[in-house]
Design a protein around this motif. Structure first.
Motif, PDB file in Angstrom:
ATOM      1  N   LEU A   1      38.006  43.810  42.973  1.00  0.00           N
ATOM      2  CA  LEU A   1      38.047  42.870  44.084  1.00  0.00           C
ATOM      3  C   LEU A   1      38.429  41.486  43.570  1.00  0.00           C
ATOM      4  O   LEU A   1      37.993  41.074  42.492  1.00  0.00           O
ATOM      5  CB  LEU A   1      36.678  42.779  44.773  1.00  0.00           C
ATOM      6  CG  LEU A   1      36.120  44.037  45.418  1.00  0.00           C
ATOM      7  CD1 LEU A   1      34.647  43.831  45.772  1.00  0.00           C
ATOM      8  CD2 LEU A   1      36.909  44.389  46.673  1.00  0.00           C
TER       9      LEU A   1
ATOM     10  N   THR B   1      31.373  42.995  52.470  1.00  0.00           N
ATOM     11  CA  THR B   1      30.563  44.181  52.178  1.00  0.00           C
ATOM     12  C   THR B   1      31.388  45.245  51.481  1.00  0.00           C
ATOM     13  O   THR B   1      32.549  45.473  51.838  1.00  0.00           O
ATOM     14  CB  THR B   1      30.000  44.777  53.486  1.00  0.00           C
ATOM     15  OG1 THR B   1      29.212  43.781  54.148  1.00  0.00           O
ATOM     16  CG2 THR B   1      29.157  46.014  53.233  1.00  0.00           C
ATOM     17  N   VAL B   2      30.783  45.900  50.489  1.00  0.00           N
ATOM     18  CA  VAL B   2      31.329  47.133  49.946  1.00  0.00           C
ATOM     19  C   VAL B   2      30.230  48.193  50.037  1.00  0.00           C
ATOM     20  O   VAL B   2      29.063  47.904  49.783  1.00  0.00           O
ATOM     21  CB  VAL B   2      31.832  46.997  48.493  1.00  0.00           C
ATOM     22  CG1 VAL B   2      33.031  46.087  48.414  1.00  0.00           C
ATOM     23  CG2 VAL B   2      30.733  46.524  47.559  1.00  0.00           C
TER      24      VAL B   2
ATOM     25  N   THR C   1      35.080  48.913  52.444  1.00  0.00           N
ATOM     26  CA  THR C   1      34.844  47.476  52.449  1.00  0.00           C
ATOM     27  C   THR C   1      35.270  46.837  53.762  1.00  0.00           C
ATOM     28  O   THR C   1      36.169  47.336  54.456  1.00  0.00           O
ATOM     29  CB  THR C   1      35.581  46.794  51.272  1.00  0.00           C
ATOM     30  OG1 THR C   1      35.278  45.393  51.273  1.00  0.00           O
ATOM     31  CG2 THR C   1      37.093  46.977  51.378  1.00  0.00           C
TER      32      THR C   1
END
Length: 290
Positions: A269, A150-151, A239
């Motif tokens: 990322l 997740t970000v 994140t």
């Protein structure tokens, strides 16, 4: 699969009420940056049917060559959006209102990695520390799944959890009546003001990592350059996969300083490191504890 995935977060400052020339320059900036994922704040529409919001998001998506979704913020009329590369597949899309001041948008994307990337956009309350904390509680509750990569990109309207990275601001730069919008309340008006860091501390305790602080990037404010606010880092990307972080940058140029009262931020990322563990380190482990 891309070597890196870039995520850009940008508060556009009332896009739609702003001048057409300003919007065009913002489009040019986004075309130049070419992010893989784009999280936007403050897209203005005060109509009931939100048709103007849809047109604004469509215009930005067309200019940037991206697909996307609008994230309504009916309370404030300062809406949000998430956009992504057209070759990414959106596995799910969801907008949450609940008691949030602005809202929360969440998209799960197939980015070609071993696991999907869950991207969220939010914007915390501007004037009320207690509401900001409540917003953070709701957001961490809705996204409470450390198993997902997740970000969360946000205009947090607050201060980083780590005071050694985000220093206490110069409170004398604000009129005294405005200071209490940003600090912990005290019944004693002579109490020295201290930044309310509870929302970001909550994010940290829930297993999220502030990209800039985790990477120990050189500290840079993202707001205050127009002289109407404190010089502080309002914008941040958090994140559950700190091991995937490859870079962080504040896009601070003479042009971006003119286009909005917020500077855009960008992270990179490594998609190969988005899995639940990397090198034996559980995702969400506290490696950057304040």
């Amino acid at each position: 699969m891309s070597a890196t995935i870039s995520v850009l977060s940008y508060n556009l400052k009332d896009y739609g009420k702003s001048a057409v020339a300003t919007r065009r320059q913002q489009h040019e900036l986004l075309r130049f940056e070419r992010p893989d994922v784009l999280c936007l704040h403050e897209i203005w529409d005060d109509g009931d049917d939100l048709s103007t919001l849809d047109r604004h998001v469509a215009a930005i998506a067309e200019a940037a060559g991206m697909a996307g979704m609008a994230v309504p913020a009916r309370r404030s009329h300062c809406h949000m959006a998430i956009l992504w590369r057209p070759d990414f597949t959106a596995l799910s899309q969801r907008s949450h209102r609940l008691p949030l001041w602005h809202g929360l948008g969440v998209v799960q994307l197939d980015v070609g990695a071993a696991v999907p990337l869950r991207v969220a956009v939010t914007h915390l309350a501007p004037w009320d520390p207690e509401h900001r904390l409540a917003d953070a509680r709701t957001i961490t509750g809705l996204l409470d799944d450390p198993g997902q990569a997740t970000v969360i990109a946000g205009d947090w309207n607050t201060f980083g959890a780590d005071p050694t990275y985000d220093p206490e601001p110069d409170w004398s730069a604000l009129p005294a009546r405005k200071v209490w919008r940003h600090v912990r309340w005290s019944d004693d008006p002579d109490t020295p003001p201290r930044a309310d860091r509870r929302p970001t501390e909550l994010l940290h305790r829930c297993g999220l990592h502030d990209a800039a602080a985790h990477l120990r990037a050189p500290w840079q404010p993202t707001g205050g350059h127009m002289g109407t606010d404190l010089s502080r880092r309002l914008d941040a990307i958090w994140t559950t996969r700190p091991q995937a972080l490859g870079g962080y940058r504040v896009i601070d140029t003479p042009v971006t300083r003119l286009l909005s009262d917020h500077l855009p931020i960008r992270i990179d990322l490594d998609p190969a490191m988005l899995g639940p563990t990397f090198a034996g380190v559980p995702a969400g482990s506290a490696q950057d504890t304040p």
